[in-house]
Design a protein around this motif. Structure first.
Motif: not given
Length: 585
Positions: A193-204, A172-181, A579-583
């Motif tokens: 709520h339960q947020i469990t056993n997830n893999h949060f990969g690279a966020r630039p 996720k490269s744009n504004r805003g949390p990846t997850i919001r409750v 742009n998205p995916k740009g580095a």
């Protein structure tokens, strides 16, 4: 007597047959409906009954607006699933909204597009919230709006008792949390709520705020009880902003998560009474942006956590206990009170303990009173913790303000003989550490010389970081010296969907040599992610932006005679359009 026994047996036989018949009826009521387009999907959702399984055909689904609303039951949920997990590709302008009871979504893959709404997945459809619903074994990857400051959420929680588990979210490269409750409205507080056993990969890195990986609540609802559980997740290089997790509500729990080389901290930003237990914070030798835990507010318990190779300072320090603002508004900093920090270990961390972080009393003549962080922590207990440094640290404890309101009990440090300004309740010792796994170091047995402090309700800290009982032979620190086999905390099979390989495909970078503006534009378009573009001539005149949508390095071929890019494009346009995916380096 025989006749009575025979009669009882006959009755039991009838009851058994009846139960079997009812069970068969329930089994027969489970219906699988296979759909291959949006119209069939909508019809299947409209007709779904408890027990229905809606199976989406493998393939690419474009511009799909899923409105999954129905009423399952506790014993018979309604399931929307991929024919084959990971082979239902949802792309383009697509999103998923869930509203109702006992609904399950499984095996979907969101990529190559962006949500046309405020969220990719939302546990609500307008005013109809989701309760007891689950999203599992799904992936959202690089699903970004075109511009960095266009805001959305990838997962938005509303309602109660919803779950996100075994999912992979990255890029996720744009504004805003990846997850919001969200907690606005009685229907969404005390949500569990339960947020469990997830893999949060690279966020630039986004630059600036509003790029958390998880945000639980907002400042306006921060006094509401949430009871959200975040457990057994891997946060890998989540570098969006200074707060990897921002807890902005009450009674949340963060247990057994791994924060791996993530440039930020777990922060109790607003709200109170959080439990932070059994988490790993892993840094590296070079990066000084990787943090640990930052505390604001009341009643938090920080226990059994392990901090390794963290170099972040002040707001990103391994342990940052902040100053508060007198009569603080909800969106600022509430004083730290009644907090317990116990049985934690810091190994090879720079200035691991920092108290009074954010103190700015020296700026009271230039800042308004509402911004002066002058309230130091009070009624805070720091006990049974271990600090070990392979090299001496001149300031293992940093005092930004008074520490009169903090009690230190039965803590130990090995600072390799280097002197520092200590505190009563932190004993300097020459204890050793033994390696137990790639990142885990455990104190040797002589740490038992420190008498364990038994504080109020410390009996509830029944186990150490890896699950060993503290009932007998207890010692200070996160891990008892009896550890024999270290857990593999980076075992990919513990996190995310089993069908998805989160490891990127390694490709050898190609070097492209260019000598003209035309070549530069053409090569940027054709290059593969990770490639290097070398500029061999002196000047490159451009009249339009270069679109960067992959990882690239642009460098002068001769470091002693640097090339120059002369940009003459339209006003208020950039040389490099990210742009998205740009580095870009």
């Amino acid at each position: 007597m025989v006749t009575m026994q025979t009669g009882i047996k006959h009755i039991l036989y009838i009851i058994t047959v009846f139960i079997f018949f009812i069970g068969c009826q329930q089994t027969q009521s489970v219906e699988t409906v296979r759909v291959s387009n949006a119209d069939e999907l909508n019809k299947a959702i409209a007709n779904a009954q408890p027990g229905t399984v809606i199976e989406m055909a493998n393939g690419e689904w474009n511009d799909l607006r899923i409105r999954f609303t129905s009423q399952g039951t506790e014993n018979q949920s309604i399931t929307l699933k991929a024919e084959t997990p990971g082979e239902v590709i949802i792309q383009g302008k697509s999103d998923l909204k869930i509203g109702g009871e006992y609904l399950v979504v499984e095996g979907l893959f969101f990529t190559n597009g962006a949500s046309p709404s405020e969220s990719v997945i939302e546990f609500a459809i307008d005013d109809v919230v989701a309760n007891n619903c689950r999203v599992t074994h799904c992936v959202i990857k690089d699903y970004n709006k075109a511009q960095r400051n266009l805001q959305d959420l990838w997962v938005r929680f509303k309602g109660r008792n919803n779950q996100l588990d075994h999912c992979y979210l990255a890029g996720k490269s744009n504004r805003g949390p990846t997850i919001r409750v969200d907690l606005a409205g009685n229907e969404s507080i005390k949500n569990y709520h339960q947020i469990t056993n997830n893999h949060f990969g690279a966020r630039p890195p986004k630059g600036g705020p509003s790029a958390e990986t998880i945000q639980i609540g907002t400042s306006s609802t921060s006094m509401a009880p949430s009871y959200t559980m975040v457990a057994n997740n891997l946060f890998e290089r989540c570098n969006g902003e200074v707060e990897v997790i921002s807890s902005k509500s009450n009674f949340n729990e963060f247990r057994n998560n791994v924060f791996y080389k993530s440039e930020g901290s777990l922060v109790t930003r607003h709200g109170n009474y959080c439990v932070i237990d059994g988490n790993y914070f892993i840094g590296d030798e070079e990066n000084d942006q990787i943090g640990g835990i930052r505390l604001i507010g009341t009643g938090h318990w920080v226990t059994n956590n392990y901090f390794y190779n963290l170099k972040g300072q002040v707001f990103r320090s391994p342990l940052a206990v902040m100053n508060g603002i007198p009569k603080s508004p909800l969106n600022r900093y509430i004083q730290v009170t009644d907090v317990v920090v116990a049985y934690n270990s810091w190994v090879n961390c720079i200035s691991p303990w920092q108290f009074g972080v954010g103190s700015n009393v020296d700026q009271k003549d230039v800042l308004p009173a509402s911004e002066i962080r002058s309230e130091a922590p009070i009624r805070t207990l720091v006990a049974n913790n271990v600090i070990h440094n392979a090299a001496g640290d001149t300031d293992p404890i940093v005092q930004h303000d008074t520490m009169d309101g903090i009690d230190f009990k039965s803590n130990a440090i090995n600072n390799q003989g280097m002197e520092f300004k200590g505190v009563e309740g932190l004993k300097t010792m020459d204890f050793s550490m033994k390696k137990s796994g790639e990142y885990l170091w455990v104190p040797s047995n002589n740490i038992t010389e420190v008498e364990v402090f038994n504080g109020f309700e410390f009996d509830q800290i029944a186990e150490d970081l890896v699950g060993n009982s503290r009932r007998e032979n207890n010692t200070i620190g996160a891990i008892l010296p009896t550890l024999e086999t270290a857990p593999n905390i980076l075992d990919a099979s513990k996190y995310g969907p089993g069908w998805f390989d989160a490891k990127p495909v390694e490709t050898e970078a190609k070097i492209h040599s260019v000598s003209s503006s035309e070549e530069l534009v053409k090569v940027i378009s054709a290059a593969k992610s990770g490639d290097v573009i070398e500029l061999t001539s002196g000047e490159y005149a451009l009249n339009r932006s270069l679109k960067i949508d992959k990882k690239l390095t642009i460098a002068s071929a001769d470091a002693t005679s640097r090339s120059t890019i002369l940009y003459a494009g339209p006003a208020e346009t950039p040389v490099f359009e990210m742009n998205p995916k740009g580095a870009l380096t």
